[in-house]
Design an enzyme around this catalytic site. Structure first.
Site, PDB file in Angstrom:
ATOM      1  N   TYR A  57      75.727  12.055 -49.376  1.00  0.00           N
ATOM      2  CA  TYR A  57      76.942  12.023 -48.531  1.00  0.00           C
ATOM      3  C   TYR A  57      77.784  10.774 -48.804  1.00  0.00           C
ATOM      4  O   TYR A  57      79.005  10.799 -48.673  1.00  0.00           O
ATOM      5  CB  TYR A  57      76.563  12.173 -47.049  1.00  0.00           C
ATOM      6  N   ASN A  93      85.155  23.092 -43.858  1.00  0.00           N
ATOM      7  CA  ASN A  93      85.178  21.911 -44.711  1.00  0.00           C
ATOM      8  C   ASN A  93      84.939  20.647 -43.888  1.00  0.00           C
ATOM      9  O   ASN A  93      85.333  20.563 -42.721  1.00  0.00           O
ATOM     10  CB  ASN A  93      86.529  21.804 -45.437  1.00  0.00           C
ATOM     11  N   ASP A  95      85.893  17.712 -45.221  1.00  0.00           N
ATOM     12  CA  ASP A  95      86.885  16.712 -45.670  1.00  0.00           C
ATOM     13  C   ASP A  95      87.989  16.606 -44.611  1.00  0.00           C
ATOM     14  O   ASP A  95      88.040  17.388 -43.674  1.00  0.00           O
ATOM     15  CB  ASP A  95      87.459  17.102 -47.056  1.00  0.00           C
ATOM     16  N   HIS A 110      81.615  22.732 -39.216  1.00  0.00           N
ATOM     17  CA  HIS A 110      80.432  22.216 -39.947  1.00  0.00           C
ATOM     18  C   HIS A 110      80.409  20.695 -39.951  1.00  0.00           C
ATOM     19  O   HIS A 110      79.686  20.086 -40.737  1.00  0.00           O
ATOM     20  CB  HIS A 110      80.402  22.753 -41.378  1.00  0.00           C
ATOM     21  N   CYS A 137      72.654   0.930 -36.035  1.00  0.00           N
ATOM     22  CA  CYS A 137      73.709   1.555 -35.213  1.00  0.00           C
ATOM     23  C   CYS A 137      74.485   0.444 -34.503  1.00  0.00           C
ATOM     24  O   CYS A 137      73.877  -0.391 -33.814  1.00  0.00           O
ATOM     25  CB  CYS A 137      73.075   2.488 -34.172  1.00  0.00           C
ATOM     26  N   CYS A 140      73.729   1.004 -30.438  1.00  0.00           N
ATOM     27  CA  CYS A 140      72.417   0.720 -29.815  1.00  0.00           C
ATOM     28  C   CYS A 140      71.599  -0.281 -30.618  1.00  0.00           C
ATOM     29  O   CYS A 140      70.523  -0.712 -30.188  1.00  0.00           O
ATOM     30  CB  CYS A 140      71.631   2.021 -29.619  1.00  0.00           C
ATOM     31  N   THR A 178      87.141  30.929 -48.806  1.00  0.00           N
ATOM     32  CA  THR A 178      85.733  30.917 -48.405  1.00  0.00           C
ATOM     33  C   THR A 178      85.034  32.163 -48.944  1.00  0.00           C
ATOM     34  O   THR A 178      85.597  33.252 -48.959  1.00  0.00           O
ATOM     35  CB  THR A 178      85.578  30.820 -46.870  1.00  0.00           C
ATOM     36  N   SER A 179      83.778  31.954 -49.395  1.00  0.00           N
ATOM     37  CA  SER A 179      83.054  33.042 -50.086  1.00  0.00           C
ATOM     38  C   SER A 179      82.444  34.038 -49.106  1.00  0.00           C
ATOM     39  O   SER A 179      81.893  35.063 -49.516  1.00  0.00           O
ATOM     40  CB  SER A 179      81.941  32.440 -50.952  1.00  0.00           C
ATOM     41  N   ASN A 203      92.229  34.332 -51.535  1.00  0.00           N
ATOM     42  CA  ASN A 203      91.138  33.810 -52.370  1.00  0.00           C
ATOM     43  C   ASN A 203      91.483  34.093 -53.819  1.00  0.00           C
ATOM     44  O   ASN A 203      92.307  34.957 -54.117  1.00  0.00           O
ATOM     45  CB  ASN A 203      89.829  34.527 -51.970  1.00  0.00           C
TER      46      ASN A 203
END
Ligand code: APR
Length: 235
Positions: A57, A93, A95, A110, A137, A140, A178-179, A203
């Site tokens: 990520y 997405n 992004d 997502h 963090c 905390c 999108t697929s 698409n």
């Protein structure tokens, strides 16, 4: 008495960001070609090898700074601003290209690459730097808790009720780039059809759910989305 303008729900996938230079998941050279979901995108992977997941990520987060929204993102922002009815933009997405093109109220079902959350205190926060298992963090103070605010495989997508309510109240449902292979996102076209909404798929190729759509525009999102929006606004 003029009919109220149709409310529109738009669902976008990785294909809308492809022309900005972000890889999709399942096309050739897609993200899942270089990585296995089981190794980088599920809670078990994070428990087994957190630093490997953070590295995956960190690379994707860093890539955000190197790309720009394309004409498709800008066209959807224009539609949101100019359409007299409600336009709900839902994206799979992670992004931030929709927001950078000017879209508002984007529902990231997502999650978002620019956000992290702490597994200890639950705090969500903007995060543009690298993230490591050793990162403490800021809220905390504990370590080994911060994770990308991304919905991993096996986890529940976000704001599903809000999304389904919007689809049920819509007059037009449009899926872009999108697929149609990941549920519940791929099932939204059925929710739209049962609610009597018209359905459009944009698409470059046939998808797993193309047969569920009333109409199709085949071609790159940067061309077809701009044309579709112009057809709605400039008639
Ligand atoms: N214009 C329009 N569509 C495009 C373009 C383009 N320039 N380039 C690719 N596409 C289409 C492909 O034909 C394909 O149907 O975009 C789709 C990309 O499909 P996927 O890679 O499966 O991406 P997506 O559908 O967003 O994946 C859904 O799966 O891995 C999970 O969480 C991840 O949100 C993701 C979800």
């Amino acid at each position: 008495m003029q009919q109220p303008a149709t409310s529109i729900v738009i669902l976008t996938g990785a294909g809308i960001s492809a022309e900005s230079g972000l890889p999709t998941f399942r096309d050739k050279d897609g993200l899942w070609e270089g990585h296995r979901v089981e190794d980088v995108a599920c809670p078990e992977a994070f428990a087994r090898d957190p630093e490997r997941v953070q590295r995956f990520y960190n690379l994707r987060r860093a890539a955000l700074a190197t790309v720009e929204p394309n004409a498709a993102h800008h066209a959807l922002a224009r539609l949101q601003q100019a359409w007299p009815g409600r336009v709900t933009l839902v994206t799979q997405n992670v992004d931030d290209l929709h927001e950078r093109a000017g879209s508002t109220g984007v529902i990231h079902m997502h999650g978002e690459l620019r956000k992290v959350r702490c597994g200890h205190c639950g705090q969500r926060m903007e995060w543009l730097d690298e993230l490591h298992t050793s990162t403490l963090c800021p809220v905390c103070g504990r370590g080994r808790g911060l994770r990308p605010d991304i919905v991993w495989f096996g986890e529940m997508p976000l704001q599903l009720e809000v999304i389904e309510d919007a689809v049920e109240a819509s007059g037009l449902f449009v899926a872009i780039g999108t697929s149609g292979q990941v549920y519940p996102a791929a099932g939204l076209v059925q929710v739209a059809r049962s609610a009597g909404a018209a359905t459009l798929e944009i698409n470059t190729a046939q998808t797993a759910v193309s047969g569920c759509f009333d109409s199709h525009r085949v071609g790159p999102a940067s061309v077809e989305v701009r044309r579709w929006v112009a057809g709605l606004l400039d008639r």
